[in-house]
Design a protein around this motif. Structure first.
Motif, PDB file in Angstrom:
ATOM      1  N   THR A  70       0.839  -1.283   0.019  1.00 39.95           N
ATOM      2  CA  THR A  70      -0.255  -0.060  -0.013  1.00 39.95           C
ATOM      3  C   THR A  70       0.870   1.223  -0.017  1.00 39.95           C
ATOM      4  O   THR A  70       2.068   1.109   0.290  1.00 39.95           O
ATOM      5  CB  THR A  70      -0.956  -0.241   1.199  1.00 39.95           C
ATOM      6  OG1 THR A  70      -0.024   0.114   2.387  1.00 39.95           O
ATOM      7  CG2 THR A  70      -1.636  -1.167   1.493  1.00 39.95           C
ATOM      8  N   ALA A  71       0.198   2.413  -0.251  1.00 40.14           N
ATOM      9  CA  ALA A  71       0.971   3.674  -0.226  1.00 40.14           C
ATOM     10  C   ALA A  71       1.477   3.877   1.003  1.00 40.14           C
ATOM     11  O   ALA A  71       2.258   4.676   1.483  1.00 40.14           O
ATOM     12  CB  ALA A  71       0.157   4.747  -0.685  1.00 40.14           C
ATOM     13  N   SER A  72       0.638   3.427   2.130  1.00 34.18           N
ATOM     14  CA  SER A  72       0.835   3.541   3.704  1.00 34.18           C
ATOM     15  C   SER A  72       2.551   3.262   3.873  1.00 34.18           C
ATOM     16  O   SER A  72       3.195   3.663   4.409  1.00 34.18           O
ATOM     17  CB  SER A  72       0.100   2.867   4.628  1.00 34.18           C
ATOM     18  OG  SER A  72      -1.120   3.541   4.169  1.00 34.18           O
TER      19      SER A  72
ATOM     20  N   HIS B 144      -2.125  13.075   3.299  1.00 32.93           N
ATOM     21  CA  HIS B 144      -2.851  11.706   3.508  1.00 32.93           C
ATOM     22  C   HIS B 144      -2.399  11.351   4.949  1.00 32.93           C
ATOM     23  O   HIS B 144      -1.336  11.652   5.376  1.00 32.93           O
ATOM     24  CB  HIS B 144      -2.678  10.648   2.739  1.00 32.93           C
ATOM     25  CG  HIS B 144      -3.438   9.297   2.793  1.00 32.93           C
ATOM     26  ND1 HIS B 144      -2.980   8.414   3.864  1.00 32.93           N
ATOM     27  CD2 HIS B 144      -4.923   9.198   2.624  1.00 32.93           C
ATOM     28  CE1 HIS B 144      -4.169   7.516   3.836  1.00 32.93           C
ATOM     29  NE2 HIS B 144      -5.047   8.048   3.242  1.00 32.93           N
TER      30      HIS B 144
ATOM     31  N   THR C 172       2.244  16.057  -2.000  1.00 35.50           N
ATOM     32  CA  THR C 172       1.269  15.291  -2.694  1.00 35.50           C
ATOM     33  C   THR C 172       0.540  15.862  -4.039  1.00 35.50           C
ATOM     34  O   THR C 172       0.331  16.879  -4.336  1.00 35.50           O
ATOM     35  CB  THR C 172       0.143  15.342  -1.614  1.00 35.50           C
ATOM     36  OG1 THR C 172       0.529  14.892  -0.465  1.00 35.50           O
ATOM     37  CG2 THR C 172      -1.029  14.281  -2.120  1.00 35.50           C
TER      38      THR C 172
ATOM     39  N   THR D 221      -6.161  13.383  -1.094  1.00 41.59           N
ATOM     40  CA  THR D 221      -7.129  12.529  -0.854  1.00 41.59           C
ATOM     41  C   THR D 221      -8.602  13.350  -0.924  1.00 41.59           C
ATOM     42  O   THR D 221      -9.615  13.072  -1.437  1.00 41.59           O
ATOM     43  CB  THR D 221      -7.191  11.683   0.520  1.00 41.59           C
ATOM     44  OG1 THR D 221      -5.792  11.335   0.400  1.00 41.59           O
ATOM     45  CG2 THR D 221      -7.889  10.554   0.531  1.00 41.59           C
TER      46      THR D 221
ATOM     47  N   ASP E  64       3.684  11.791  -2.722  1.00 37.43           N
ATOM     48  CA  ASP E  64       2.689  11.019  -2.917  1.00 37.43           C
ATOM     49  C   ASP E  64       1.612  11.073  -3.956  1.00 37.43           C
ATOM     50  O   ASP E  64       0.971  12.249  -3.754  1.00 37.43           O
ATOM     51  CB  ASP E  64       1.969  11.137  -1.477  1.00 37.43           C
ATOM     52  CG  ASP E  64       0.673  10.350  -1.235  1.00 37.43           C
ATOM     53  OD1 ASP E  64       0.394   9.715  -2.287  1.00 37.43           O
ATOM     54  OD2 ASP E  64       0.108  10.236  -0.185  1.00 37.43           O
TER      55      ASP E  64
ATOM     56  N   ALA F  36      -0.445   8.716  -4.932  1.00 36.69           N
ATOM     57  CA  ALA F  36      -1.013   7.419  -4.912  1.00 36.69           C
ATOM     58  C   ALA F  36      -2.200   7.166  -5.830  1.00 36.69           C
ATOM     59  O   ALA F  36      -2.225   6.217  -6.563  1.00 36.69           O
ATOM     60  CB  ALA F  36      -1.374   7.183  -3.433  1.00 36.69           C
TER      61      ALA F  36
ATOM     62  N   HIS G 183      -2.986  -0.087  -7.882  1.00 39.01           N
ATOM     63  CA  HIS G 183      -4.569  -0.458  -7.305  1.00 39.01           C
ATOM     64  C   HIS G 183      -5.814   0.679  -7.270  1.00 39.01           C
ATOM     65  O   HIS G 183      -6.711   0.118  -6.874  1.00 39.01           O
ATOM     66  CB  HIS G 183      -4.452  -1.395  -6.220  1.00 39.01           C
ATOM     67  CG  HIS G 183      -4.063  -0.712  -4.778  1.00 39.01           C
ATOM     68  ND1 HIS G 183      -3.078  -1.131  -3.837  1.00 39.01           N
ATOM     69  CD2 HIS G 183      -4.659   0.259  -4.277  1.00 39.01           C
ATOM     70  CE1 HIS G 183      -3.228  -0.167  -2.908  1.00 39.01           C
ATOM     71  NE2 HIS G 183      -4.076   0.449  -2.971  1.00 39.01           N
ATOM     72  N   LYS G 184      -5.474   1.885  -7.117  1.00 36.24           N
ATOM     73  CA  LYS G 184      -6.178   3.025  -6.911  1.00 36.24           C
ATOM     74  C   LYS G 184      -6.894   3.555  -8.653  1.00 36.24           C
ATOM     75  O   LYS G 184      -8.071   3.431  -8.625  1.00 36.24           O
ATOM     76  CB  LYS G 184      -5.569   4.163  -6.548  1.00 36.24           C
ATOM     77  CG  LYS G 184      -5.288   4.213  -5.143  1.00 36.24           C
ATOM     78  CD  LYS G 184      -5.443   5.634  -4.528  1.00 36.24           C
ATOM     79  CE  LYS G 184      -4.777   5.413  -3.159  1.00 36.24           C
ATOM     80  NZ  LYS G 184      -5.477   4.535  -2.314  1.00 36.24           N
TER      81      LYS G 184
HETATM   82  C1  LIG Z   1      -3.198  10.705  -1.413  1.00 39.62           C
HETATM   83  C2  LIG Z   1      -3.177   9.267  -0.630  1.00 39.62           C
HETATM   84  N1  LIG Z   1      -2.102   8.837  -0.213  1.00 39.62           N
HETATM   85  C3  LIG Z   1      -2.059   7.591   0.423  1.00 39.62           C
HETATM   86  C4  LIG Z   1      -3.013   6.866   0.434  1.00 39.62           C
HETATM   87  C5  LIG Z   1      -3.136   5.820   1.262  1.00 39.62           C
HETATM   88  O1  LIG Z   1      -3.206   4.449   0.242  1.00 39.62           O
HETATM   89  P1  LIG Z   1      -3.018   3.079   0.799  1.00 39.62           P
HETATM   90  O2  LIG Z   1      -4.443   2.470   1.379  1.00 39.62           O
HETATM   91  O3  LIG Z   1      -2.640   2.233  -0.235  1.00 39.62           O
HETATM   92  O4  LIG Z   1      -2.154   2.922   2.082  1.00 39.62           O
HETATM   93  C6  LIG Z   1      -4.305   7.326  -0.047  1.00 39.62           C
HETATM   94  C7  LIG Z   1      -5.636   6.721   0.257  1.00 39.62           C
HETATM   95  O5  LIG Z   1      -6.798   6.910  -0.355  1.00 39.62           O
HETATM   96  C8  LIG Z   1      -4.346   8.627  -0.773  1.00 39.62           C
HETATM   97  O6  LIG Z   1      -5.362   9.067  -1.387  1.00 39.62           O
END
Ligand SMILES: Cc1ncc(COP(=O)(O)O)c(C=O)c1O
Length: 433
Positions: free
Chosen positions: A137-139, A165, A206, A210, A235, A237, A266-267
Motif C-alpha cells: 500500500t501507499a502507507s 494523507h 502530494t 485525498t 505521494d 498514490a 490499485h487505485k
Molecule cells: C493521496 C493518498 N496517499 C496515500 C493513501 C493511502 O493509500 P493506501 O491505502 O494504499 O495505504 C491514500 C488513500 O486513499 C491517498 O489518497
C-alpha cells in the motif's frame, strides 16, 4: 479432497456471474455491525467440507455483507477497479505461491517485478534510471520513504501539507518522528513560502490529495527541501496513474526532482488490491536503510533481493497482475478508461456548477468532484447518508474550512454516464425531500 478442476471452474463461473451482476447489487453493504459475525461459526470445522460449501456461503453470508467496490456506482474514497486479467493473475500467483525473499527464491518474481514496474515508469513518463519495486500500500511505501529519509539525513522532522494523507502522520508517529503540517493556499496546495526546513528529514508533497485532488507545488518544494538537505517524497498514490495520459502531466511538474515517489496502480490503473509502486532516484540510499541479510539468506549468486528495499522480507508475486493488465489493456486501453473517467467527472461538475442549488467546492481535478448542496452541513450530511443507505450509490465526504462537502470519485471501469446521471438524480431527489 474435492475435485480441483470442477471447483475451479465453479469458482470462475461464480466470479463471472458476480462481475456481470455487480451493478444490480447494493453498493454499500446493507447490514448492521455484527450481523455477519452472528452467522459465522465460532470455530473452524473439525472435519473437511466440500469447496462447494464455501461458494454457497459466499452467496448466502459474504455477499450480503459486501460493500461492492467493483460496482459502477461506487464513487466513494477513490473508486477502484480490479480488471479481469488482474483477477486471473491473482489466481495464478496463488497457485505458484512464490515468496521472493531473495533472487534465487524466485528469479521470475524478482525480475518480472523490476521489468513491469519499469514499464509503468515509462508509461507514466517518469525519469530513466529510477529504481522501482512493489509494496502493498501507499502507507507502506511512504513509511519506507520516511525510514530512508531519517536514515540518510539523521534528522527527525517530517514536513507535509495540512491536506497530506493521514498515512504520512501515521508513518511519522510509528517512527517517533515529529510531524510539521504546513498550511495550504486557496486551492488546497501546500504553501512553499516561508518554510523552515533547517531540521527536516523529509518533505512530503502530494499530487492529488485525498480530499480535494489538489496538487502541491512539487518543483518549488523540492528545490527548497534539497537546499535544506531534506529528502523529497512525492505521494501521487491516486493521481500518479493519470500521467499515462499526456494531458494530465501538468501535475507532474517537478516530480523528476523527487527522491522517492509512490503511485498506487490499485487505485487508478485497474490492478486488483494491492499494488503500490515505490520509486527512488537514490536506490543505493534506500537499500542502505533496509539491507540486513542474515546468514541463512546469504547466497553465492549475489543477485538482486527486492526485500532489501523495503520493510518486508516475504514478497508475493504482485507483478503478475501488473503484467497481465498492462498486456491485456495496453497503453491505449488504459488511457481510454482514464480519459472517460475524467470526462465523466467533468460532466458531473458541469451539472453541479449549472445548478444554483449546488456548489462546486474545489477546482476540478482528475476524476474527483468536490461539491455540496447550498444548505446546512446537517442537510448535506442527511442527503449523503440517505443516498448511501439506499444502496443506489456510495459517495464519501470530507470537510473544507470546517464545512461538510461531498466527494464523487470516478474510478470504476464499468461506470457510464448513465451511472453518473443516476447519482445526480438520486442526490437531487433526496435533496428535494
Ligand atoms: C493521496 C493518498 N496517499 C496515500 C493513501 C493511502 O493509500 P493506501 O491505502 O494504499 O495505504 C491514500 C488513500 O486513499 C491517498 O489518497
Amino acid at each position: 479432497m474435492s475435485d480441483f478442476r470442477a471447483d475451479g471452474y465453479a469458482a470462475i463461473d461464480w466470479v463471472a456471474r458476480y462481475l456481470e451482476g455487480v451493478g444490480d447489487l447494493p453498493v454499500l453493504a446493507q447490514v448492521e455491525p455484527g450481523e455477519l459475525s452472528a452467522k459465522l461459526p465460532l470455530s473452524a470445522p473439525e472435519e473437511a467440507e466440500p469447496f462447494a460449501h464455501v461458494l454457497r456461503d459466499l452467496d448466502d453470508l459474504i455477499v450480503p455483507a459486501l460493500t461492492n467496490w467493483q460496482h459502477p456506482r461506487f464513487f466513494a474514497y477513490f473508486a477502484i477497479t480490479a480488471a479481469e486479467p488482474g483477477i486471473l493473475a491473482e489466481l495464478l500467483a496463488a497457485a505458484l505461491n512464490q515468496n521472493a525473499i531473495l533472487w534465487r527464491a524466485s528469479p521470475a518474481s524478482t525480475e518480472l517485478e523490476l521489468r513491469t514496474v519499469d514499464w509503468v515508469r515509462q508509461l507514466l513518463g517518469l525519469p530513466d534510471g529510477w529504481h522501482g519495486h512493489i509494496e502493498d500500500t501507499a502507507s507502506t511505501s511512504t513509511l519506507a520513504a520516511l525510514i530512508a529519509a531519517r536514515h540518510i539525513t539523521g534528522r527527525n522532522v517530517v514536513v507535509c501539507s495540512e491536506h497530506a494523507h493521514s498515512s504520512v502522520e501515521k508513518a511519522a508517529r510509528m517512527l517517533g518522528m515529529e510531524l510539521r503540517k504546513v498550511a495550504a493556499d486557496d486551492e488546497m496546495r501546500m504553501r512553499a513560502d516561508g518554510l523552515d526546513l533547517g531540521d527536516a528529514a523529509a518533505v512530503v508533497a502530494t499530487v492529488g490529495t485525498t480530499s480535494f485532488a489538489s496538487v502541491d507545488p512539487v518543483r518549488e518544494l523540492a528545490a527548497r527541501a534539497h537546499e535544506a538537505g531534506a529528502w523529497v517524497h512525492v505521494d501521487a498514490a491516486y493521481a500518479g496513474s493519470s500521467w499515462i495520459c499526456e494531458e494530465e502531466r501538468w501535475s507532474q511538474d517537478g516530480v523528476e526532482l523527487a527522491d522517492s515517489l509512490v503511485v498506487n496502480p490499485h487505485k487508478w490503473l485497474m490492478i486488483p488490491m494491492d499494488c503500490s509502486l515505490l520509486w527512488t532516484s537514490r536506490p543505493e540510499e534506500l537499500r542502505t536503510a533496509f539491507s540486513l541479510t542474515p546468514e541463512y539468506l546469504r547466497t553465492a549468486d549475489d543477485a538482486f533481493a527486492l526485500s532489501e528495499y523495503g520493510p518486508a522480507l516475504g514478497r508475493r508475486f504482485r507483478s503478475l497482475k501488473l503484467w497481465a493488465v498492462l498486456r491485456c489493456y495496453g497503453r491505449t486501453g488504459l488511457q481510454r478508461i482514464l480519459r472517460e473517467h475524467v470526462r465523466l467527472a467533468n460532466v458531473f461538475a458541469e451539472w453541479v456548477e449549472a445548478d444554483p442549488e449546488w456548489e462546486l467546492c474545489a477546482p476540478q481535478r482528475f476524476s474527483l468532484v468536490v461539491f455540496r448542496r447550498n444548505a446546512s452541513d446537517e442537510e448535506n450530511e442527511r442527503i449523503l447518508e440517505q443516498v448511501n443507505r439506499s444502496g443506489e450509490m456510495f459517495l464519501s465526504h470530507t470537510k473544507l474550512d470546517g464545512r461538510y462537502v461531498m466527494r464523487l470519485a470516478i474510478g470504476n471501469a464499468r461506470t457510464t454516464e448513465h451511472d453518473v446521471r443516476r447519482a445526480w438524480d438520486a442526490l437531487n431527489k433526496e435533496a428535494g425531500r
